[in-house]
Motif scaffolding. Structure first.
Motif, PDB file in Angstrom:
ATOM      1  N   SER A 251       0.824  -1.211   0.000  1.00 49.38           N
ATOM      2  CA  SER A 251       0.000   0.000   0.000  1.00 49.38           C
ATOM      3  C   SER A 251       0.856   1.259   0.000  1.00 49.38           C
ATOM      4  O   SER A 251       0.425   2.321  -0.480  1.00 49.38           O
ATOM      5  CB  SER A 251      -0.936   0.005   1.208  1.00 49.38           C
ATOM      6  N   THR A 324      -3.689   7.047   1.412  1.00 45.54           N
ATOM      7  CA  THR A 324      -4.507   7.076   2.626  1.00 45.54           C
ATOM      8  C   THR A 324      -5.143   8.436   2.874  1.00 45.54           C
ATOM      9  O   THR A 324      -6.133   8.536   3.608  1.00 45.54           O
ATOM     10  CB  THR A 324      -3.653   6.683   3.838  1.00 45.54           C
ATOM     11  N   ASN A 330      -8.799   2.869   0.310  1.00 47.47           N
ATOM     12  CA  ASN A 330      -7.640   1.985   0.293  1.00 47.47           C
ATOM     13  C   ASN A 330      -8.054   0.722   1.056  1.00 47.47           C
ATOM     14  O   ASN A 330      -7.999   0.671   2.281  1.00 47.47           O
ATOM     15  CB  ASN A 330      -6.417   2.633   0.942  1.00 47.47           C
ATOM     16  N   VAL A 333      -5.421  -1.090   3.386  1.00 50.81           N
ATOM     17  CA  VAL A 333      -5.245  -0.501   4.715  1.00 50.81           C
ATOM     18  C   VAL A 333      -6.401  -0.894   5.627  1.00 50.81           C
ATOM     19  O   VAL A 333      -6.196  -1.214   6.809  1.00 50.81           O
ATOM     20  CB  VAL A 333      -5.124   1.033   4.612  1.00 50.81           C
TER      21      VAL A 333
END
Length: 355
Positions: A251, A324, A330, A333
């Protein structure tokens, strides 16, 4: 002397009753007529469907082929690669008197390999060969069951201080380590047929069933000690922690405001892992119900199981890996948040069980 009619006929044209054969009248071949009629109708239907000139034929053949691809890979592929994340799943044929957790491991392997069909090793020409979400989900399930089988081998399935491993658990752990993408022929190694992934997993299934059957008969070991449970939870926690590290790394390094074609692979593999651990821990709680209650860990245990359930039920239409601080989602996450929370709760259980 006047000649008769028979005198003017040839030997094959004699009339009836004169003792000589008559001319044979040709009989129509009905089978041939039906075949000719069928060919004529087929040709007529083909001309009606495809047309007469080459351009029309090429255009219509292209359309028909495209429609076939949509139906084969799209519709049939979607039906054959449905992802089963039922949180209320129970083993259809549990072994009475055996371990609940092992019954669940058996049920999961049987469901994914025999009932739904193993998808990660399907070649590209199969209906589901171009899809990857459900195959990655299945790989995640087998990963978790394989890790659990190691804990059975090392801790739960052997007596304290004993170096002897259960032979069925040894076989099961070995078979479950087999790569999940091996089909009948592996061109990178040989043109000869080879043992497939699903064949190996069926062997593991038989070994787990044999062990749990012996356990129900009192001929196998399943330790219900606090240290054995703590060691098992420690390994599961460490495995989940390694998955969150992969989530975090991807990520951070591969954020995209559009599509990340690796993010869905990671997401659905973790979905399979958390789903399998959720079900295994749910049933392991039944195996260790007395111990968990004695240590006052019922509430924490339920929280850990519930957190894994939440993680396993995330199912976005499109997996996104946006920044983020972006207005977009996302999902890696979000998934990592639930997994990290489960890790904390499992570590709390381990800490209490270790005293």
């Amino acid at each position: 002397m006047t000649s008769t009619t028979a005198d003017h006929l040839g030997p094959d044209e004699a009339g009836p009753g004169d003792g000589r054969s008559r001319a044979l009248v040709p009989v129509p071949d009905k089978k041939k007529q039906r075949a000719d009629l069928a060919r004529a109708l087929a040709a007529k239907a083909s001309r009606a469907a495809l047309g007469r000139d080459r351009k029309t034929i090429a255009k219509r053949v292209t359309i028909i082929f495209a429609a076939f691809l949509v139906l084969y890979f799209g519709v049939l592929g979607a039906v054959m690669t449905r992802l089963d994340d039922n949180p209320d799943f129970v083993p259809p044929a549990p072994i009475e008197g055996g371990s609940h957790a092992i019954n669940m491991a058996i049920g999961l392997v049987d469901r994914e390999v025999n009932v739904h069909g193993w998808m990660p090793n399907q070649p590209m020409f199969m209906p589901g060969g171009l899809r990857d979400n459900a195959p990655n989900f299945q790989l995640g399930i087998i990963h978790a069951v394989a890790r659990f089988s190691f804990e059975l081998l090392d801790h739960l399935g052997r007596a304290r201080g004993s170096s002897r491993a259960d032979p069925d658990l040894e076989r099961a752990a070995g078979f479950l380590q087999f790569p999940g993408d091996i089909w009948h022929i592996e061109l990178a190694k040989s043109l000869m047929p080879t043992v497939t992934s699903d064949q190996q997993y069926r062997s593991a299934l038989r070994a787990l069933t044999s062990y749990n059957t012996r356990l129900a008969q009192g001929r196998a070991i399943f330790e219900r000690r606090g240290d054995a449970l703590a060691a098992t939870l420690t390994r599961i926690s460490a495995d989940l922690g390694s998955q969150t590290a992969l989530l975090e790394e991807h990520s951070r390094s591969r954020t995209s405001w559009m599509l990340d074609f690796e993010a869905d692979d990671i997401f659905f593999r973790n979905k399979g892992i958390t789903y399998a651990y959720y079900l295994l821990l749910r049933e392991l709680g039944r195996d260790f119900e007395v111990l968990i209650d004695q240590r006052g860990l019922t509430s924490v245990w339920r929280q850990a199981v519930t957190t894994l359930r939440y993680a396993s039920q995330l199912n976005p239409l499109v997996v996104m890996n946006a920044r983020t601080d972006s207005v977009l989602a996302n999902h890696l996450v979000l998934q990592g948040f639930y997994i990290n929370r489960a890790v904390v709760q499992l570590n709390e259980l381990v800490l209490t069980l270790s005293f």
